[in-house]
Design an enzyme around this catalytic site. Structure first.
Site, short mmCIF file in Angstrom:
data_model
loop_
_atom_site.label_atom_id
_atom_site.label_comp_id
_atom_site.label_asym_id
_atom_site.label_seq_id
_atom_site.Cartn_x
_atom_site.Cartn_y
_atom_site.Cartn_z
N TYR A 92 -4.01 -0.96 9.66
CA TYR A 92 -3.79 -1.20 8.23
C TYR A 92 -2.33 -0.94 7.88
CZ TYR A 92 -4.36 -0.92 3.17
OH TYR A 92 -4.24 -1.12 1.84
N SER A 142 0.83 -1.21 0.00
CA SER A 142 0.00 0.00 0.00
C SER A 142 0.86 1.26 0.00
CB SER A 142 -0.88 0.01 1.25
OG SER A 142 -1.48 1.27 1.41
#
Ligand SMILES: [Zn+2]
Length: 653
Positions: A550, A537
């Protein structure tokens, strides 16, 4: 075998009717398989000037009887074909050229290589198949006597002659003084059967009748076919090693299709299987797809395939007159004693076609063995067929293969978003793709040749192991792993993180990657130019507040991938990472959610989507194309790389 002819469904227009009964033949795999067989009709049409011209409409090359349409028949001037049959010799290339020149419609497909043979048979309708039962009878010692006894004077018997002009010429000599109206057809030894008639139905039903009689004659032997009590599973690691060795011998990645059905496993359990399976094919037409003989797999795949390749080179040297170029020496199918069969092909579709032929072959061999022995054509005739230019032309599909042809990919989280886009792109570039996802819809999303959908929760180690094994059993190995499954937990400042949400983020975004790698590595080590891609990410290099679970789980997955790059480099497996920014063309981003996020940053929706240095929106297809490139040969010298896919971000560059 029953006639499928249906008066109500049969068209009246002649070419439509020709296509109809051809498809009825094509619907029976024991009559024709994958492009085998051909049909024709003689019909008077009008030429460009409105004058009548007698034509042979004959199956065109590249068309399959199972799906043929009127456009699949080449219209060739009958007088030209019949004149050709009277020549004493005719080179194949000249025959093809002159047949094309004699077509009424220049854009029609090339006429079948058996066009002249169809032309010299006077009846209007002619059907030709390579029926298993008939060819099996001829592939036995005393086959000719067996055929003559079965059919009596109703058929013509033609000893084996190579198809093409020589066969057409031989049949022309046989039939020129004969009244064919007294005959139902002819049996071509080691090759197939022709039937004919004044109408479509007669010719078609004669085929069904002659073949049914051969099947009845084989009813006893068929009862002796060995059958394993249940389906046998392959040893997945051994299968992957075998597929890799065959691919290396072929000089390109191949898909391997294992057949452990009770029929295949039963045959493979026969003690004499290695001896009888390697005598030769059912009909020489199969040689271009299966080679003359299969590999007998042992315990050392590399050594077994090397020995096969050496034997193939020797076979080529024995038979080549100095004018041919040797094909790759890799086997196209293997007998795996005590387990079953394995078919190989440059694509899942090609491997499936070989698997079909192999399954029919072992049935024919078993029947013939029960009847006194399997005695197929000899090496010389098989070589002539394998290296016949007109047969080789059938295999040329045109253009270079796609970059990932024959490769096998496993993609987690493939039911939606980036995972789905990557799976689609890898498939488009030629790879066979196994898509894994926790959503049950995955099995319906991934159907057809080269696609397998497996329900799999990456937080469940056993499920991941089973999914990877299913991929290997379906396609023969594993070359490309995409660790994509993940989720974005609810935003929360650190002091408010819930224990369960934190644990789940790590289980899924980090543990899921580890489990997929752990299950896949033994197969990737046996893969071809193997490579792992982890979808991390933008949050790893540029984290944001409120996304601790996350960001931390994706950062840990990044570190895991870096360790994997170190561990796996000596074993030839590359490991790289993508750091995509948000992609908005997924189900996750509803219009409402987009509007709220844009408002949060004080931006319009359009500006929010393009809030990066380049001012571009990043789409799932952008990520997918980069993923395919990183997994593929362009990046063969790159491992341990982290590639941002974010339109440029001043905290990342
Ligand atoms: Zn044929």
């Amino acid at each position: 075998m029953k006639s499928r002819y249906d008066d109500a469904a049969a068209p009246t227009e002649v070419l439509q009717l020709r296509a109809y009964t051809s498809r009825l033949l094509g619907a029976e795999p024991s009559l024709v398989l994958h492009g085998g067989g051909n049909t024709s009709v003689k019909h008077t049409a009008q030429d460009f000037f409105g004058e009548p011209v007698e034509l042979l409409y004959v199956k065109g090359s590249g068309w399959d009887l199972a799906s043929i349409e009127p456009a699949g028949f080449a219209p060739v001037r009958l007088d030209v074909l019949r004149k050709m049959a009277r020549l004493s010799a005719l080179a194949d290339s000249v025959m093809v050229r002159e047949q094309r020149a004699a077509m009424l419609e220049p854009s029609a497909p090339n006429p079948s290589v058996e066009a002249i043979l169809h032309a010299v048979l006077p009846p209007a309708w002619v059907d030709h198949t390579h029926a298993d039962a008939v060819v099996t009878l001829t592939n036995t010692p005393g086959g000719e006597a067996r055929v003559r006894e079965l059919y009596g004077e109703r058929v013509l018997y033609v000893p084996y002659v190579m198809p093409g002009f020589v066969l057409a010429r031989a049949v022309y000599e046989l039939v020129r003084e004969r009244d064919l109206s007294k005959l139902e057809g002819m049996i071509l030894s080691n090759h197939g059967v022709f039937t004919w008639g004044d109408d479509a139905r007669t010719s078609y039903e004669r085929m069904i009748r002659l073949v049914s009689e051969a099947e009845d004659a084989l009813a006893g032997p068929r009862r002796a076919r060995p059958l394993a009590p249940h389906r046998v599973a392959p040893d997945p690691l051994a299968l992957a090693s075998l597929r890799a060795a065959v691919s290396r011998a072929a000089g390109r990645a191949m898909i391997a299709r294992f057949d452990g059905s009770p029929e295949a496993a039963g045959f493979a359990a026969r003690e004499d299987a290695p001896a009888i399976a390697t005598r030769g094919p059912v009909t020489p037409d199969h040689v271009i797809r299966t080679k003359a003989v299969p590999l007998v797999a042992g315990t050392d795949a590399s050594a077994d395939v090397a020995a096969y390749a050496d034997a193939y080179r020797a076979y080529f040297a024995r038979n080549d007159d100095g004018s041919r170029t040797m094909l790759d020496p890799a086997p196209r199918w293997a007998l795996w004693p005590a387990r079953g069969l394995v078919a190989f092909g440059a694509s899942a579709k090609a491997a499936g076609e070989v698997a079909d032929i192999a399954r029919h072959t072992i049935a024919c061999i078993s029947d013939a063995e029960a009847l006194g022995g399997w005695a197929p054509l000899g090496e010389r005739d098989l070589f002539d067929m394998e290296y016949w230019t007109l047969e080789q032309a059938k295999l040329r599909t045109g253009g270079a293969p796609p970059p990932l042809a024959g490769k096998i990919a496993f993609v987690t989280g493939a039911a939606s978003g980036i995972g789905r886009a990557i799976a689609r792109e890898l498939g488009r570039q030629g790879a066979a793709v196994c898509g894994a996802d926790v959503r049950p819809s995955i099995t319906e999303d991934f159907t057809g040749p080269g696609r397998l959908g497996v329900v799999c929760d990456v937080t469940d180690a056993a499920a991941v192991d089973a999914a990877v094994r299913a991929c290997v059993e379906a396609f023969g190995g594993l070359d490309l792993l995409v660790c994509n499954a993940g989720d974005f937990p609810p935003s929360a400042p650190i002091e408010a993180i819930e224990e369960a949400a934190w644990a789940r983020a790590l289980e899924l975004n980090l543990g899921g990657v580890m489990r997929a790698m752990r299950a896949a590595i033994p197969f990737l080590e046996r893969g071809l130019d193997p490579s792992i891609l982890v979808i991390a990410s933008r949050n790893v290099p540029a984290p944001g507040p409120g996304a601790a679970a996350y960001s931390a789980s994706k950062a840990a997955a990044t570190q895991l991938a870096r360790v994997a790059a170190l561990e796996l480099a000596p074993r030839g497996v590359r490991v790289n990472l993508l750091h995509p920014d948000k992609v908005f063309d997924t189900d996750l981003w509803t219009e409402e959610k987009l509007r709220l996020r844009a408002e949060h940053y004080g931006l319009s929706v359009e500006a929010y989507k393009r809030s990066n240095l380049l001012g571009v929106e990043v789409t799932t297809d952008d990520v997918a194309r980069i993923a395919a490139a990183v997994l593929g040969p362009t990046f063969r010298t790159v491992t341990g790389a982290q590639i941002p896919v974010d339109g440029g971000n001043d905290r990342v560059v």
